[in-house]
Design a protein around this motif. Structure first.
Motif, mmCIF file in Angstrom:
data_model
loop_
_atom_site.group_PDB
_atom_site.id
_atom_site.type_symbol
_atom_site.label_atom_id
_atom_site.label_comp_id
_atom_site.label_asym_id
_atom_site.label_seq_id
_atom_site.Cartn_x
_atom_site.Cartn_y
_atom_site.Cartn_z
ATOM 1 N N SER A 1 1.575 11.964 -10.676
ATOM 2 C CA SER A 1 0.220 11.348 -11.414
ATOM 3 C C SER A 1 -0.610 12.245 -11.888
ATOM 4 O O SER A 1 -0.807 13.463 -10.901
ATOM 5 N N SER B 1 -3.937 3.524 -3.140
ATOM 6 C CA SER B 1 -2.938 3.217 -4.096
ATOM 7 C C SER B 1 -2.179 2.071 -3.582
ATOM 8 O O SER B 1 -1.877 1.734 -2.421
ATOM 9 N N PHE B 2 -1.848 1.065 -4.335
ATOM 10 C CA PHE B 2 -0.910 -0.181 -4.483
ATOM 11 C C PHE B 2 0.009 -0.136 -5.369
ATOM 12 O O PHE B 2 -0.040 0.276 -6.508
ATOM 13 N N GLN B 3 1.302 -0.699 -4.977
ATOM 14 C CA GLN B 3 2.441 -0.504 -5.924
ATOM 15 C C GLN B 3 3.158 -2.007 -5.878
ATOM 16 O O GLN B 3 3.233 -2.542 -4.868
ATOM 17 N N THR C 1 1.930 1.469 -10.082
ATOM 18 C CA THR C 1 1.188 1.861 -9.120
ATOM 19 C C THR C 1 -0.334 1.891 -9.650
ATOM 20 O O THR C 1 -0.422 2.501 -10.555
ATOM 21 N N GLU D 1 8.313 0.691 -11.025
ATOM 22 C CA GLU D 1 7.323 0.563 -10.128
ATOM 23 C C GLU D 1 6.215 0.876 -10.772
ATOM 24 O O GLU D 1 5.785 1.827 -11.433
ATOM 25 N N LYS E 1 0.758 -1.091 0.042
ATOM 26 C CA LYS E 1 -0.029 0.047 -0.066
ATOM 27 C C LYS E 1 0.869 1.186 -0.038
ATOM 28 O O LYS E 1 1.934 1.245 0.627
ATOM 29 N N THR E 2 0.511 2.085 -0.693
ATOM 30 C CA THR E 2 1.301 3.254 -0.858
ATOM 31 C C THR E 2 0.240 4.765 -0.922
ATOM 32 O O THR E 2 -0.766 4.555 -0.829
ATOM 33 N N GLU F 1 1.510 6.893 -17.925
ATOM 34 C CA GLU F 1 0.282 6.899 -16.938
ATOM 35 C C GLU F 1 -1.099 6.705 -17.639
ATOM 36 O O GLU F 1 -1.150 7.464 -18.977
ATOM 37 N N SER G 1 -3.714 3.470 -8.560
ATOM 38 C CA SER G 1 -4.478 4.425 -7.661
ATOM 39 C C SER G 1 -5.713 4.639 -8.053
ATOM 40 O O SER G 1 -6.263 4.546 -9.081
ATOM 41 N N PRO H 1 0.886 8.670 -6.480
ATOM 42 C CA PRO H 1 2.413 9.371 -6.841
ATOM 43 C C PRO H 1 2.046 10.887 -7.045
ATOM 44 O O PRO H 1 1.098 11.039 -7.465
#
Length: 180
Positions: free
Chosen positions: A12, A26-28, A138, A136, A5-6, A107, A140, A9
């Motif tokens: 973003s 957000s998950f990474q 991510t 990475e 879990k993060t 993105e 979100s 960004p």
């Protein structure tokens, strides 16, 4: 494969707008990109083609239930397969429940606006370090509630969402790494 879990960004598209959301997560995960070839289109296509079967069944159940309330559904699977063949991840393209709102090299923003809530999903790819083959990825999600029904609708969705997104992220990474 480790998914963490993060936070959304900082660079973003969803964060740059400085919009206030009612819900954000957000998950990474790490993606090996040996040839440095993956971009937002690859990630977007993998998002739609790599989901676990249990998630497909959950979405089918969701569609049956929400159609009773006049909410948008993702349509039938055969139509989605035809749409996927022509899917280029271009803004305003639609695939199932998801419309492409924006796209950059690293993105893609998917989502939908409905009468009860608006949601966006960012699939964001970023180099971990310069000249590294590890990136990475991510995912979100942002949600804006349009009324009390949106809040009510999201109550039972939220715990499922927190399980679905990390599972989807794992599957996206697996699918992409098979191609590398």
């Amino acid at each position: 494969m480790r998914i963490v879990k993060t936070t959304l960004p900082s660079n973003s598209i969803l964060n740059i707008s400085h919009k206030k959301y009612d819900y954000v997560d957000s998950f990474q995960g790490e993606l090996n990109d040996i040839d440095n070839k993956f971009n937002s289109v690859d990630i977007g296509k993998a998002f739609f083609s790599s989901g676990p079967k249990w998630i497909e069944r959950l979405f089918a159940l969701r569609n049956k239930i929400v159609s009773l309330f006049g909410l948008k559904t993702s349509g039938n699977i055969s139509d989605q397969k035809k749409q996927f063949e022509n899917f280029k991840c271009e803004p305003d393209q639609q695939l199932g429940l998801f419309k492409v709102f924006a796209k950059t090299e690293n993105e893609i923003i998917l989502g939908e606006d409905d009468k009860h809530l608006n949601f966006r999903v960012s699939l964001f790819l970023e180099e971990k370090e310069k000249k590294s083959t590890t990136k990475e990825l991510t995912i979100s999600t942002t949600v804006e509630f349009n009324n009390w029904f949106g809040r009510f609708y999201f109550l039972p969705v939220r715990p499922f969402h927190k399980r679905i997104v990390p599972s989807m992220l794992k599957e996206i990474i697996k699918e992409l790494e098979k191609k590398d």
